[in-house]
Motif scaffolding. Structure first.
Motif: not given
Length: 380
Positions: A196, A204, A209, A223, A264-266, A289, A293, A329
């Motif tokens: 992240y 966010r 996460i 992170l 990758v995470l959003a 981001k 990514y 997730w």
């Protein structure tokens, strides 16, 4: 074309708006324009602002402090910017996000106003209303179609044939260097690395996460980003040992981290704070981001929000999950962990879409007025 970019926030800073502005100025220069940035004085030390942001071009950057006088301080700074722009020589276009300086500089050149949110404060809304009435205003640029719809709804002039043109241009990313180092990350060397990059303030999805890290102990979570204050907050709270906080790094030094990540995470939430942790921009957010990514061809897991569907397609260039459904997730990340081919396919399509639609250089051509709509003086 000679472009003066007027920006109200600090350069350099830890915030994304500074990255956006420096990337746009860099892209203007790539396109052959002569661009000068007029911004607020930075809040973090940086001997070389171009090295900090990793720009390709060394365009002039002039910064101005804002006197600590309520309301009046913004206008004093705006008039200082106008004088500096005037003294810099003939300008063909004023472009930017600084309401006060754009309005103060009316008459020096045609204007393009870029906005990333509906202005929250009464004073700002009044100034914006005055700016939107200026005859020299050629275009209003929004970062999402959702924001453009809200401007059409709330600003009648933007619905008129003879009013300024309303253009939507998402955030973007540069294509990364073809080769370079990969970050050596703490944790286990051969486990899945979930990344992240971004701020840690409300909306966010940092809680998501950390919950993911707890439910997927066989993966390591990294992170990257955050102010010192936000970083101290999250580090002081109990969190899984496979969650690693790396803190803020200059934009020019993020490439090795992107290369190191497998997924990758959003995880944007239904309420998303803007810079500083205030407000709510969830309806209009266009996260840089995501595009970064995409530029690295990474497998993205993102929140299923209407505004993100302007760019992302579930199962094609990402996996979308309900913002706060940790079980969904967890299942998505676990599925990608078990299927390297699916990760690669999502990443390839994300990169292809980025190359086609979302480079900063392509954005320049989209946001600049057409020659027939914005006659300019001089050359470029």
């Amino acid at each position: 074309m000679r472009i003066a970019y007027l920006h109200a926030c600090e350069i350099p800073s830890v915030f994304a708006n500074g990255v956006h502005v420096m990337r746009m100025c860099d892209a203007f220069a790539d396109a052959g324009h002569h661009v000068t940035l007029f911004a607020a004085t930075g809040t973090i030390p940086a001997d070389d602002v171009h090295a900090y942001y990793g720009t390709r071009n060394r365009f002039p950057v002039h910064t101005f402090g804002t006197p600590r006088i309520p309301v009046l301080g913004r206008w004093l700074r705006a008039w200082r910017v106008r004088r500096a722009v005037h003294r810099s020589g003939a300008v063909d276009l004023l472009y930017g996000r600084d309401l006060y300086a754009l309005l103060a500089s009316t008459g020096l050149a045609p204007l393009v106003y870029e906005t990333h949110l509906l202005r929250p404060g009464r004073d700002q809304r009044i100034v914006e209303r005055l700016l939107l009435r200026q005859r020299g205003l050629r275009r209003v640029v929004t970062v999402t179609e959702a924001l453009a719809e809200d401007y059409r709804r709330t600003v009648p002039r933007l619905r008129r044939p003879r009013g300024p043109e309303l253009v939507t241009a998402s955030d973007c990313a540069d294509l990364p260097p073809a080769a370079g180092p990969t970050a050596t990350l703490p944790g286990r060397p051969h486990t899945l690395k979930v990344g992240y990059v971004g701020h840690l303030y409300p909306g966010r999805g940092i809680d998501v996460i950390l919950a993911l890290a707890a439910s997927l102990p066989d993966a390591d979570f990294h992170l990257v980003g955050g102010t010192d204050e936000d970083l101290a907050h999250w580090r002081s709270r109990p969190h899984p040992s496979n969650a690693h906080f790396h803190g803020h790094h200059p934009p020019s030094r993020l490439h090795p981290y992107y290369r190191a990540f497998d997924v990758v995470l959003a995880p944007y939430q239904r309420r998303v704070a803007c810079a500083g942790g205030a407000g709510d921009i969830s309806r209009w957010v266009s996260p840089m981001k995501l595009f970064e990514y995409m530029s690295y061809g990474k497998a993205i897991v993102a929140s299923d929000l209407p505004v993100l569907r302007e760019v992302l397609t579930d199962g094609a260039n990402c996996v979308l999950c309900p913002p706060d459904d940790v079980a969904a997730w967890t299942a998505a990340v676990k599925r990608l962990a078990d299927d390297p081919e699916a990760r690669a396919a999502l990443g390839r399509e994300a990169e292809r879409r980025l190359r086609r639609d979302y480079t900063w250089r392509a954005r320049v051509d989209r946001v600049l007025p057409r020659p027939d709509s914005a006659p300019v003086r001089g050359g470029g």
